[in-house]
Design a protein around this motif. Structure first.
Motif, short mmCIF file in Angstrom:
data_model
loop_
_atom_site.label_atom_id
_atom_site.label_comp_id
_atom_site.label_asym_id
_atom_site.label_seq_id
_atom_site.Cartn_x
_atom_site.Cartn_y
_atom_site.Cartn_z
N ALA A 167 0.77 -1.09 0.18
CA ALA A 167 -0.15 0.50 0.23
C ALA A 167 1.29 1.39 0.29
CB ALA A 167 -0.75 0.04 1.19
N LEU A 168 1.18 1.99 -0.96
CA LEU A 168 1.74 3.39 -1.29
C LEU A 168 0.03 4.83 -1.12
CD1 LEU A 168 4.10 2.78 -4.42
CD2 LEU A 168 4.36 2.05 -1.72
N ASP A 169 0.56 5.44 0.01
CA ASP A 169 -0.34 6.83 -0.26
C ASP A 169 -0.43 7.38 -1.29
OD1 ASP A 169 1.71 7.86 0.42
OD2 ASP A 169 1.22 9.44 1.71
N SER A 170 0.56 7.34 -2.24
CA SER A 170 0.28 7.63 -3.64
C SER A 170 2.22 7.47 -4.05
CB SER A 170 0.90 9.72 -3.13
OG SER A 170 2.06 9.94 -2.58
N TRP A 171 2.04 8.08 -5.17
CA TRP A 171 3.02 7.62 -6.25
C TRP A 171 3.90 8.19 -7.03
CZ3 TRP A 171 4.37 2.53 -8.75
CH2 TRP A 171 5.67 2.01 -9.52
N LYS A 172 4.86 9.58 -6.96
CA LYS A 172 5.28 11.14 -7.83
C LYS A 172 6.66 10.18 -8.53
CE LYS A 172 2.32 13.30 -5.38
NZ LYS A 172 1.35 12.92 -4.84
N PRO A 173 6.13 9.78 -9.46
CA PRO A 173 7.33 8.76 -9.92
C PRO A 173 8.57 9.66 -10.55
CG PRO A 173 5.61 9.08 -11.67
CD PRO A 173 4.94 9.52 -9.88
N THR A 174 9.26 9.31 -10.81
CA THR A 174 10.85 9.72 -11.17
C THR A 174 10.69 9.28 -12.80
OG1 THR A 174 12.26 8.39 -10.65
CG2 THR A 174 12.55 9.09 -8.81
N GLU A 175 11.93 9.92 -12.71
CA GLU A 175 11.37 10.20 -15.00
C GLU A 175 12.31 8.78 -15.42
OE1 GLU A 175 11.45 10.77 -18.46
OE2 GLU A 175 10.33 11.28 -17.38
N GLY A 176 13.82 8.55 -14.23
CA GLY A 176 13.83 7.16 -14.15
C GLY A 176 12.99 6.07 -13.90
N VAL A 179 10.85 6.11 -17.53
CA VAL A 179 11.30 5.86 -19.01
C VAL A 179 11.68 3.95 -18.30
CG1 VAL A 179 13.58 5.10 -19.95
CG2 VAL A 179 12.88 7.53 -18.95
N THR A 180 11.42 3.54 -17.76
CA THR A 180 11.64 1.80 -17.49
C THR A 180 10.35 1.29 -17.57
OG1 THR A 180 13.24 2.26 -15.31
CG2 THR A 180 11.76 -0.02 -15.37
N GLY A 181 8.97 1.73 -17.00
CA GLY A 181 7.58 1.50 -18.10
C GLY A 181 7.72 1.53 -18.62
N ARG A 182 7.80 1.97 -19.28
CA ARG A 182 7.48 2.38 -20.70
C ARG A 182 8.38 1.19 -22.27
NH1 ARG A 182 7.83 8.29 -20.76
NH2 ARG A 182 10.13 7.74 -20.93
N ARG A 183 10.03 0.72 -21.20
CA ARG A 183 10.54 0.14 -21.59
C ARG A 183 10.57 -1.72 -21.31
NH1 ARG A 183 13.37 -3.54 -23.34
NH2 ARG A 183 15.39 -3.74 -23.52
N ASN A 184 9.82 -1.68 -20.42
CA ASN A 184 9.60 -3.08 -19.56
C ASN A 184 7.88 -3.46 -19.69
OD1 ASN A 184 9.73 -5.01 -17.88
ND2 ASN A 184 9.31 -3.74 -16.63
N PRO A 259 9.05 13.13 -7.49
CA PRO A 259 8.76 13.17 -5.94
C PRO A 259 9.43 14.65 -5.26
CG PRO A 259 10.40 11.67 -7.21
CD PRO A 259 9.98 11.94 -7.83
N VAL A 260 9.36 15.66 -4.68
CA VAL A 260 9.92 16.26 -4.08
C VAL A 260 10.27 15.61 -2.32
CG1 VAL A 260 9.32 19.13 -3.26
CG2 VAL A 260 8.63 17.58 -4.51
N ASP A 293 8.73 6.78 1.45
CA ASP A 293 9.34 7.34 0.83
C ASP A 293 10.15 6.18 0.12
OD1 ASP A 293 11.00 7.23 -1.88
OD2 ASP A 293 11.31 9.90 -0.69
N ILE A 294 9.54 4.79 -1.32
CA ILE A 294 9.91 4.16 -1.69
C ILE A 294 11.47 3.94 -1.93
CG2 ILE A 294 7.80 2.58 -2.01
CD1 ILE A 294 7.72 4.11 -4.55
N TYR A 295 11.98 4.51 -2.87
CA TYR A 295 12.99 5.52 -3.75
C TYR A 295 13.62 5.61 -2.29
CZ TYR A 295 10.18 6.54 -7.82
OH TYR A 295 8.86 6.11 -8.76
N ALA A 296 13.50 6.80 -1.39
CA ALA A 296 14.66 6.85 0.26
C ALA A 296 15.21 5.17 0.62
CB ALA A 296 14.14 7.32 0.85
#
Length: 341
Positions: A167-176, A179-184, A259-260, A293-296
């Protein structure tokens, strides 16, 4: 700050990070510096590396994966390399090959199933022969779920079913991430009858009764690299991973901003909760982790793995899931309460 010293010669341990100027890479660099490692920041773009706000003492190196000589120069003196540069379908194999040539350990943070599966299939024998440890998917997606499932199974030798709810309360995606979503575009795999099989289309929906503050959430089955990892070392007949639908709407909205930072560490305000339940007959065991923060969170996860491998005199060569190498409960406890609860 305690310096991390190598077993040979007592010199300070050195860890290279490819994709270091990216969003996740910067978290990994900070965590390495915080723990006393010497970090090498490697990237494809000299301007991005120069502009990155790295801690003092970080060495910067420019290297392109289609130029093996530049990668070899950048890895000079490193004891391990962490790959944070997606899409991993494009970056993982060249960097694993470079790590094997250099005789250093390799880690990445991929959520791409095809990338992790390819590393297991194509590099297990070579890594074993070289005495190099390779751990793909040592991040929020993949590694965390594998460790939680391993901790939940505990002393059971097998489980009839494992379910992972994210469960995530939101998802502010990075550009990476975009890009990965389009490639995968590969069809996702889940475990059924003990084997990796394509996920049904359309993917099944469910409602997951999370602990507060999330509560009951509408979910869709969406397996990530935990299916690849768990299938490699745990005897689980059925594995199903679900993600709540609200953050997927953020991800699919092209206007959702990146993300900010919400604090001095650079973490965003995003919160997550991962719950795992495993069943053997009528017996059920559960494990869960929450944080921000799933990235952090990927920084402490992968650096904890790096530190354990570099300081293990019995290190093994091969490609491994984290739960196959580490005491899962002990590993997760080491991140509590600073980054996980």
């Amino acid at each position: 700050m305690n310096e991390r010293l190598s077993k040979a010669g007592g010199r300070r341990q050195v860890v290279a990070v490819y994709g270091a100027a990216g969003h996740t890479g910067r978290f990994v660099i900070r965590e390495l510096s915080r723990r006393g490692f010497t970090a090498i920041a490697i990237g494809r773009n000299a301007a991005n590396l120069a502009a990155a706000d790295f801690p003092a003492g970080v060495r910067r190196e420019v290297a392109a994966l289609d130029d093996p000589a530049s990668v070899a120069r950048a890895l000079t003196g490193a004891d391990a390399v962490v790959n944070c540069a997606g899409p991993f379908l494009d970056t993982a194999e060249p960097l694993v090959s470079a790590a094997l040539r250099a005789g250093i350990h390799y880690f990445d943070v991929t959520a791409e199933q095809a990338s992790a599966q390819g590393i297991f299939e194509r590099y297990s024998a070579a890594a074993e022969e070289a005495g190099v440890t390779v751990i793909p998917a040592m991040g929020f997606y993949g590694g965390l779920g594998d460790l939680l499932a391993t901790a939940a199974i505990g002393d059971w030798t097998r489980a009839d079913e494992a379910r992972i709810g994210i469960a995530l309360d939101s998802w502010k995606p990075t550009e990476g991430t975009r890009v990965t979503g389009r490639r995968n575009t590969a069809r996702r795999l889940m475990l059924s009858e003990g084997k990796l099989r394509p996920l049904a289309d359309p993917a099944p929906n469910a409602v997951w009764p999370f602990a507060e503050p999330f509560g009951a959430q509408e979910m869709v089955e969406l397996p990530f690299t935990e299916a690849i990892l768990i299938g490699r070392h745990l005897q689980v007949s059925e594995l199903h991973t679900y993600l709540n639908t609200a953050p997927l709407r953020d991800l699919r909205d092209t206007t959702t901003p990146p993300p900010v930072a919400a604090d001095a560490s650079g973490r965003s305000a995003q919160t997550f909760l991962v719950e795992v339940e495993v069943r053997q007959g009528s017996m059920v065991r559960r494990a869960s982790a929450r944080g921000r923060d799933i990235y952090a969170i990927t920084g402490p996860l992968v650096v904890e793995a790096v530190e354990r491998i570099l300081n293990d005199a019995r290190v093994q060569g091969g490609v491994f899931a984290p739960g196959a190498l580490f005491d899962a409960r002990n590993f997760l406890a080491a991140l509590t309460p600073d980054v996980l609860s």
